[in-house]
Design an enzyme around this catalytic site. Sequence first.
Site, PDB file in Angstrom:
ATOM      1  N   ASP A 113       0.870  -1.182   0.000  1.00 29.24           N
ATOM      2  CA  ASP A 113       0.000   0.000   0.000  1.00 29.24           C
ATOM      3  C   ASP A 113       0.905   1.229   0.000  1.00 29.24           C
ATOM      4  OD1 ASP A 113      -2.281   1.693   0.351  1.00 29.24           O
ATOM      5  OD2 ASP A 113      -1.918   1.753   2.505  1.00 29.24           O
ATOM      6  N   SER A 114       0.308   2.383  -0.236  1.00 30.91           N
ATOM      7  CA  SER A 114       1.067   3.636  -0.144  1.00 30.91           C
ATOM      8  C   SER A 114       1.575   3.852   1.284  1.00 30.91           C
ATOM      9  CB  SER A 114       0.164   4.802  -0.539  1.00 30.91           C
ATOM     10  OG  SER A 114      -0.967   4.837   0.311  1.00 30.91           O
ATOM     11  N   TYR A 153      -0.514   8.580  -1.858  1.00 34.27           N
ATOM     12  CA  TYR A 153      -0.541   8.405  -3.307  1.00 34.27           C
ATOM     13  C   TYR A 153      -1.738   9.155  -3.913  1.00 34.27           C
ATOM     14  CZ  TYR A 153       2.846   4.438  -3.530  1.00 34.27           C
ATOM     15  OH  TYR A 153       3.949   3.625  -3.499  1.00 34.27           O
ATOM     16  N   GLY A 154      -2.690   9.503  -3.042  1.00 33.96           N
ATOM     17  CA  GLY A 154      -3.973  10.050  -3.501  1.00 33.96           C
ATOM     18  C   GLY A 154      -3.869  11.271  -4.389  1.00 33.96           C
ATOM     19  N   CYS A 199      -4.187  -1.018  -2.148  1.00 36.25           N
ATOM     20  CA  CYS A 199      -4.367   0.429  -2.187  1.00 36.25           C
ATOM     21  C   CYS A 199      -5.244   0.721  -3.389  1.00 36.25           C
ATOM     22  CB  CYS A 199      -2.998   1.104  -2.345  1.00 36.25           C
ATOM     23  SG  CYS A 199      -3.062   2.875  -2.653  1.00 36.25           S
ATOM     24  N   ASN A 200      -6.344   1.405  -3.172  1.00 32.28           N
ATOM     25  CA  ASN A 200      -7.239   1.699  -4.299  1.00 32.28           C
ATOM     26  C   ASN A 200      -6.569   2.612  -5.314  1.00 32.28           C
ATOM     27  OD1 ASN A 200     -10.370   0.895  -3.786  1.00 32.28           O
ATOM     28  ND2 ASN A 200      -9.216   1.041  -1.893  1.00 32.28           N
ATOM     29  N   THR A 201      -5.793   3.582  -4.802  1.00 29.79           N
ATOM     30  CA  THR A 201      -5.170   4.543  -5.700  1.00 29.79           C
ATOM     31  C   THR A 201      -4.185   3.835  -6.632  1.00 29.79           C
ATOM     32  OG1 THR A 201      -5.358   6.109  -3.884  1.00 29.79           O
ATOM     33  CG2 THR A 201      -3.963   6.762  -5.722  1.00 29.79           C
ATOM     34  N   GLU A 233      -5.623   9.383   9.812  1.00 27.43           N
ATOM     35  CA  GLU A 233      -4.235   9.254  10.264  1.00 27.43           C
ATOM     36  C   GLU A 233      -3.939  10.139  11.475  1.00 27.43           C
ATOM     37  OE1 GLU A 233      -1.189   8.965   7.394  1.00 27.43           O
ATOM     38  OE2 GLU A 233      -2.038   7.006   6.901  1.00 27.43           O
ATOM     39  N   CYS A 286     -11.181   3.195  -0.562  1.00 29.62           N
ATOM     40  CA  CYS A 286      -9.871   3.548  -0.024  1.00 29.62           C
ATOM     41  C   CYS A 286      -9.617   2.618   1.157  1.00 29.62           C
ATOM     42  CB  CYS A 286      -9.857   5.001   0.447  1.00 29.62           C
ATOM     43  SG  CYS A 286      -8.339   5.458   1.296  1.00 29.62           S
ATOM     44  N   THR A 287      -8.405   2.068   1.218  1.00 27.82           N
ATOM     45  CA  THR A 287      -8.156   1.050   2.245  1.00 27.82           C
ATOM     46  C   THR A 287      -8.019   1.648   3.654  1.00 27.82           C
ATOM     47  OG1 THR A 287      -5.822   1.077   1.590  1.00 27.82           O
ATOM     48  CG2 THR A 287      -7.185  -0.686   0.704  1.00 27.82           C
ATOM     49  N   HIS A 288      -8.028   2.974   3.759  1.00 24.96           N
ATOM     50  CA  HIS A 288      -8.073   3.589   5.093  1.00 24.96           C
ATOM     51  C   HIS A 288      -9.487   3.559   5.689  1.00 24.96           C
ATOM     52  CE1 HIS A 288      -4.142   5.310   4.319  1.00 24.96           C
ATOM     53  NE2 HIS A 288      -4.135   5.896   5.502  1.00 24.96           N
TER      54      HIS A 288
HETATM   55  N1  DGL Z   1      -4.569   3.631   0.936  1.00 30.56           N
HETATM   56  C1  DGL Z   1      -4.789   4.533  -0.174  1.00 30.56           C
HETATM   57  C2  DGL Z   1      -5.976   4.082  -1.026  1.00 30.56           C
HETATM   58  O1  DGL Z   1      -6.525   3.044  -0.794  1.00 30.56           O
HETATM   59  C3  DGL Z   1      -5.073   5.934   0.286  1.00 30.56           C
HETATM   60  C4  DGL Z   1      -3.951   6.656   0.923  1.00 30.56           C
HETATM   61  C5  DGL Z   1      -3.122   7.464  -0.033  1.00 30.56           C
HETATM   62  O2  DGL Z   1      -3.598   8.477  -0.589  1.00 30.56           O
HETATM   63  O3  DGL Z   1      -1.986   7.085  -0.213  1.00 30.56           O
HETATM   64  O4  DGL Z   1      -6.354   4.743  -1.951  1.00 30.56           O
END
Ligand code: DGL
Length: 270
Positions: free
Chosen positions: A13-14, A45-46, A76-78, A157, A189-191
Amino acid sequence: MRLQPDQPLGIFDSGLGGLTVASAIKQLLPDEQIIYFGDTAHLPYGDKSSDSIIHYSGKIAEFLLERNCKTVLVACNTASATAYAGLLDKFGDKALVMDVIDPVVDYVTEKFPSSKTGVIGTKNTINSNTYPLNIREKIPVANVVSMATPLLVPMIEEGFIYDDISNAIIRSYLSNELLDGIEVLILGCTHYPIIKNQIRKYYNFRIEVIDSAEIVARHLKEKLASENLLASERKSEDLFYVSDFTEYFGKIARMFFDSNINLSKSDLWK
Ligand code: DGL
C-alpha cells in the site's frame, strides 16, 4: 510460473491503510506468511502523478518478488486504479498480481445489480473513474456516482475518529447531493474501514456500506485454492516493511492491524 503454497503473500500500500486488508487476510488465512510493504516515504498516493505511482508500484512489486512472494496484492485503491494493469502486464507471469477494485466490483454488481451505488475515495481513485467504468462494464445501465473525499485519509491518520470533527467532515461529504438516494456506498480507499461504522451510523444503518478488506481476503482465498496455492502450515513470521519510519507510523500501524506489529525500515529508495 511455478508457484508453491509455502511462498509468502506479498501485499503493498502507499502506507499503512493496506493493513486493514492484511488484517482481514490474516484472520481468514492464518497459515499464510504475509510480507507487507507500506510506502510511507511517498504517501499519500492520492494526489501523486500517475507516473510516480506506476514507478513506485513497480519497484515495490520487485521488492516483494525478490522475497519470493507468490502474490503481489495491491492493497491500495489509488495504486489499483493507476498501476495495477501495468503490474499485471509486467509481473503476471511471476506471481498472482491482484488488486482491491475488481473483487469489490464483482461483489457489488452480483449482490446489488440494480441499486444506486456511490463510491468515495482519494482524488486519484475517483478521477481515474475506474469504479464506474468497471461497474458499467458488467452492468451498462448501472446507476453509479463517485466523489473524492480527500480529507478522510489525513483525518483518520491524525486520529480523528468517532468525534465531533470527524462527524462534521463525514457529514459535509456525504450530504453532497450527488450521493442523494444511494443504496450502496463503496469505501474506495483502504483507510476507510476504520470509519466504516461511523459512516453506517451517518446513514442510520439504512444503506449497505462496502469495504474491500473482507471481500479481498475472501477473493484471495478462493484464488489461492483454485491454483492449489493455499499454505497448510505457517513456517515464518509475518514481515512488515515501511520505506520511512517514525514512532507515529508505529502507532498508526496498531490502529489498522489488530495485533501488535513491528515495522522494519526498508532501504528500497536509497
Ligand atoms: N490507501 C490509499 C488508497 O486506498 C489511500 C492513501 C493514499 O492516498 O496514499 O487509496
